[in-house]
Design an enzyme around this catalytic site. Structure first.
Site, PDB file in Angstrom:
ATOM      1  N   HIS A  33       5.959  29.732  -5.596  1.00  0.00           N
ATOM      2  CA  HIS A  33       5.948  28.564  -5.379  1.00  0.00           C
ATOM      3  C   HIS A  33       5.753  27.074  -6.057  1.00  0.00           C
ATOM      4  O   HIS A  33       4.618  27.764  -6.664  1.00  0.00           O
ATOM      5  CB  HIS A  33       5.900  28.040  -4.239  1.00  0.00           C
ATOM      6  CG  HIS A  33       5.413  26.503  -4.524  1.00  0.00           C
ATOM      7  ND1 HIS A  33       6.980  25.845  -3.182  1.00  0.00           N
ATOM      8  CD2 HIS A  33       5.874  25.045  -4.225  1.00  0.00           C
ATOM      9  CE1 HIS A  33       7.057  24.539  -2.801  1.00  0.00           C
ATOM     10  NE2 HIS A  33       5.860  24.037  -3.875  1.00  0.00           N
ATOM     11  N   TYR A 159       9.844  21.786   4.299  1.00  0.00           N
ATOM     12  CA  TYR A 159       8.514  20.885   4.003  1.00  0.00           C
ATOM     13  C   TYR A 159       8.844  19.807   4.867  1.00  0.00           C
ATOM     14  O   TYR A 159       9.194  19.041   5.157  1.00  0.00           O
ATOM     15  CB  TYR A 159       8.736  20.413   2.903  1.00  0.00           C
ATOM     16  CG  TYR A 159       7.360  19.821   2.233  1.00  0.00           C
ATOM     17  CD1 TYR A 159       6.144  20.533   3.200  1.00  0.00           C
ATOM     18  CD2 TYR A 159       6.928  19.262   1.368  1.00  0.00           C
ATOM     19  CE1 TYR A 159       4.880  19.776   2.930  1.00  0.00           C
ATOM     20  CE2 TYR A 159       5.216  19.053   0.862  1.00  0.00           C
ATOM     21  CZ  TYR A 159       4.335  19.387   1.562  1.00  0.00           C
ATOM     22  OH  TYR A 159       3.589  18.942   0.810  1.00  0.00           O
ATOM     23  N   HIS A 183       3.592  25.366   2.639  1.00  0.00           N
ATOM     24  CA  HIS A 183       2.282  25.350   2.712  1.00  0.00           C
ATOM     25  C   HIS A 183       1.662  25.489   4.614  1.00  0.00           C
ATOM     26  O   HIS A 183       1.149  24.221   4.738  1.00  0.00           O
ATOM     27  CB  HIS A 183       2.307  23.810   2.230  1.00  0.00           C
ATOM     28  CG  HIS A 183       2.978  23.430   0.669  1.00  0.00           C
ATOM     29  ND1 HIS A 183       2.989  24.909   0.373  1.00  0.00           N
ATOM     30  CD2 HIS A 183       3.639  22.211  -0.217  1.00  0.00           C
ATOM     31  CE1 HIS A 183       3.859  24.143  -1.023  1.00  0.00           C
ATOM     32  NE2 HIS A 183       3.777  22.945  -1.083  1.00  0.00           N
ATOM     33  N   ASP A 259       1.591  26.284  -6.813  1.00  0.00           N
ATOM     34  CA  ASP A 259       1.890  24.598  -6.842  1.00  0.00           C
ATOM     35  C   ASP A 259       2.274  23.861  -8.301  1.00  0.00           C
ATOM     36  O   ASP A 259       1.765  22.864  -8.314  1.00  0.00           O
ATOM     37  CB  ASP A 259       2.106  24.455  -5.664  1.00  0.00           C
ATOM     38  CG  ASP A 259       1.718  22.720  -5.204  1.00  0.00           C
ATOM     39  OD1 ASP A 259       3.220  22.726  -5.381  1.00  0.00           O
ATOM     40  OD2 ASP A 259       1.274  22.198  -4.590  1.00  0.00           O
TER      41      ASP A 259
HETATM   42  O1  LIG Z   1       3.117  17.525  -1.121  1.00  0.00           O
HETATM   43  C1  LIG Z   1       3.412  17.281  -2.183  1.00  0.00           C
HETATM   44  O2  LIG Z   1       3.325  16.388  -3.191  1.00  0.00           O
HETATM   45  C2  LIG Z   1       4.427  18.088  -2.981  1.00  0.00           C
HETATM   46  C3  LIG Z   1       5.493  16.854  -3.653  1.00  0.00           C
HETATM   47  C4  LIG Z   1       6.480  18.395  -4.192  1.00  0.00           C
HETATM   48  C5  LIG Z   1       7.645  17.444  -4.742  1.00  0.00           C
HETATM   49  O3  LIG Z   1       7.539  16.414  -5.344  1.00  0.00           O
HETATM   50  O4  LIG Z   1       8.867  18.691  -4.545  1.00  0.00           O
HETATM   51  O5  LIG Z   1       6.088  19.401  -4.008  1.00  0.00           O
HETATM   52  C6  LIG Z   1       5.189  20.026  -3.359  1.00  0.00           C
HETATM   53  O6  LIG Z   1       5.589  21.408  -3.231  1.00  0.00           O
HETATM   54  C7  LIG Z   1       4.747  18.966  -2.080  1.00  0.00           C
END
Ligand SMILES: O=C(O)c1cc(C(=O)O)oc(=O)c1
Length: 306
Positions: A33, A159, A183, A259
């Site tokens: 990720h 997500y 996550h 991440d």
């Molecule tokens: O929690 C976040 O802000 C975040 C944002 C993004 C994205 O903007 O793609 O991706 C992630 O894995 C986590």
């Protein structure tokens, strides 16, 4: 026309000069990720984005991969690029087969585009339900997209915030391809890892054998830290019992990733070397780490290599 891409106020750039992890990664580990941002001059950010980040290029990502001891990357489309997958797909094409990706699609995506993304190395599509990141997509559109990608053998990465799982559960369970949860479904780590909230999340993962979970983002979920900075060898202790529970119950369906470049962190930016040193705390045996870092991501993203 010149477009201004001034960073969101308070934006934290990724940590330059990370330490080398003490933890010795198994051979062939996958950072499952991570993202690329731009660079904005080559790949402008999307007009509908909710934040404007710093640049974080494919070359910088590959340099980090080598420095940390990973072999491969899974590059997940970041929301600041909307459904324009070109920066992510360019990273995959430049990786010599060492990166695969997860795209964001609109329902009107053409078959030619899908084929092109597949050839570039995309193996999944991301459905994002986090309201601060995206406007809500109609469920019928998501269902249509899931049906379009099924013939390619792709999965859906989801997500969501922990509080939204109850409303999403039935919809997600009706999606006809494997699911990968970002996550850990964002647990509130001030609560009991054996309490009803996290229990409901684990129940959801149990509901189908093809639901996977990323035990990622302790730097995002942690409340009491301590952060992965200044040589800290035991960072984000409050997240450990949650991640460890998932790894121990679902050893064949967990993934780990940095991440990087850590979009939208508000309090600190982790040293990615120290973040990697978080792994043995959540996967305490060499066998668990081999599955988490190598066998599982390879089965999902490079099945032909097995
Ligand atoms: O929690 C976040 O802000 C975040 C944002 C993004 C994205 O903007 O793609 O991706 C992630 O894995 C986590």
């Amino acid at each position: 026309m010149t477009t201004s891409f001034e960073k969101t106020p308070g934006w934290l750039d990724w940590y330059a000069g990370p330490s080398r992890p003490r933890f010795q990664m198994p051979e062939g580990a996958v950072d499952a990720h991570c993202h690329v941002f731009g660079p904005k001059d080559a790949f402008p950010f999307a007009p509908e984005r909710k934040y404007t980040p710093c640049d974080a290029s494919k070359d910088q990502l590959f340099e980090l991969r080598d420095h940390l001891g990973f072999t491969r990357n899974v590059v997940v489309q970041a929301t600041c690029h909307g459904a324009d997958n070109s920066a992510m797909a360019d990273a995959l094409r430049s990786s010599g087969g060492l990166a695969r990706g997860v795209a964001t699609l609109r329902p009107d995506v053409s078959d030619a585009e899908l084929r092109e993304l597949h050839e570039a190395g995309v193996r999944g599509v991301r459905f994002n339900f986090v309201k601060r990141l995206v406007d809500a997509a109609p469920r019928q559109d998501l269902r249509d997209i899931a049906e379009r990608i099924a013939p390619y053998g792709w999965h859906v990465v989801v997500y969501f915030e922990a509080a939204d799982l109850v409303g999403l559960r039935d919809f997600l369970l009706s999606i006809p391809v494997p699911l990968v949860i970002d996550h850990m479904g964002r647990p509130d780590v001030t609560k009991d890892p054996y309490g009803p909230e996290f229990g409901a999340f684990l129940d959801f993962v149990r509901a189908r054998p093809d639901i996977w979970c990323k035990v990622t983002c302790p730097e995002r979920l942690s409340v009491s830290g301590p952060p992965a900075l200044d040589g800290e060898q035991s960072a984000y202790r409050d997240v450990v019992p949650f991640a460890r529970r998932v790894v121990e119950e679902f050893p064949d369906r967990v993934l780990w990733g940095t991440d990087w470049p850590h979009p939208n962190l508000a309090t600190h930016m982790p040293d990615d070397g120290l973040l990697v040193d978080f792994i043995p705390g959540i996967a305490p045996t060499p066998e668990l780490r081999q599955r988490l870092l190598v066998d599982n991501p390879m089965r999902l993203y490079w099945p032909e290599a097995g």
